[in-house]
Motif scaffolding. Structure first.
Motif, PDB file in Angstrom:
ATOM      1  N   UNK A  86      -3.548  -7.591   1.182  1.00 21.11           N
ATOM      2  CA  UNK A  86      -2.566  -7.473   2.264  1.00 21.11           C
ATOM      3  C   UNK A  86      -1.802  -6.164   2.134  1.00 21.11           C
ATOM      4  N   UNK A  87      -1.404  -5.805   0.919  1.00 22.49           N
ATOM      5  CA  UNK A  87      -0.641  -4.574   0.712  1.00 22.49           C
ATOM      6  C   UNK A  87      -1.477  -3.339   1.048  1.00 22.49           C
ATOM      7  N   UNK A  88      -2.753  -3.358   0.717  1.00 20.67           N
ATOM      8  CA  UNK A  88      -3.636  -2.244   1.065  1.00 20.67           C
ATOM      9  C   UNK A  88      -3.762  -2.142   2.582  1.00 20.67           C
ATOM     10  N   UNK A  89      -3.987  -3.272   3.237  1.00 19.02           N
ATOM     11  CA  UNK A  89      -4.122  -3.245   4.694  1.00 19.02           C
ATOM     12  C   UNK A  89      -2.822  -2.802   5.358  1.00 19.02           C
ATOM     13  N   UNK A  90      -1.695  -3.264   4.840  1.00 17.81           N
ATOM     14  CA  UNK A  90      -0.393  -2.846   5.384  1.00 17.81           C
ATOM     15  C   UNK A  90      -0.217  -1.323   5.237  1.00 17.81           C
ATOM     16  N   UNK A  91      -0.616  -0.776   4.085  1.00 19.38           N
ATOM     17  CA  UNK A  91      -0.519   0.673   3.875  1.00 19.38           C
ATOM     18  C   UNK A  91      -1.438   1.422   4.835  1.00 19.38           C
TER      19      UNK A  91
END
Length: 156
Positions: A86-91
């Motif tokens: 999720x954090x990678x996609x958010x970035x």
């Protein structure tokens, strides 16, 4: 030319399974972290992300700001690893990357799934028990997914 999908995970389980069963129709490239995804972006059709990166190098884990830090306390490392996909996609979304994405995650709360899909769309959350043939069907349907409107969190 086969559509190229970036498979972002901390191992190679998804990559090898997708290559074995869907490789005649799609090309899959490995990415172990945000930097790998950014390098693989040109020409990609979409993203397949694992949620949990507990085997990842802790110095490569990004936080909510999309930054990786050299030093992480054990609790922080665990917290970031549990939601790294999720954090990678958010970035990526914060950098303007709008490629369609599938997030492989077992989430028990349907409201959480809806929030993620709305916030990080075009996105579909795929349960871990979903078979490769169904994932192949999803990949074939991605043009419809990529045209889905992006909705703000809390919006309808």
């Amino acid at each position: 030319m086969k559509p190229r999908w970036i498979v972002c995970e901390d191992g190679d389980e998804y990559l090898s399974r997708f290559q074995r069963f869907l490789g005649d129709e799609f090309e899959f490239v490995a990415a172990g972290d945000l930097d790998d995804v950014l390098r693989a972006l040109p020409g990609a059709a979409g993203l397949l992300l694992d949620l949990d990166f507990h085997r990842a190098d802790p110095t490569r884990l990004v936080d909510e700001s999309g930054i990786a830090r050299a030093q992480l306390a054990a609790g922080e490392r665990r917290r970031l690893a549990e939601v790294q996909g999720v954090l990678i996609l958010r970035a990526l979304r914060g950098r303007g990357v709008g490629l369609p994405a599938l997030l492989c995650a077992d989430l028990d709360d349907p409201a959480q799934v809806q929030r993620l899909e709305a916030e990080l769309g075009p996105l579909a959350v795929v349960p871990g028990n979903e078979g490769v043939p169904r994932i192949g069907d999803r990949l074939r349907q991605i043009p419809a997914l990529s045209k889905a409107p992006r909705r703000p969190i809390g919006g309808g």
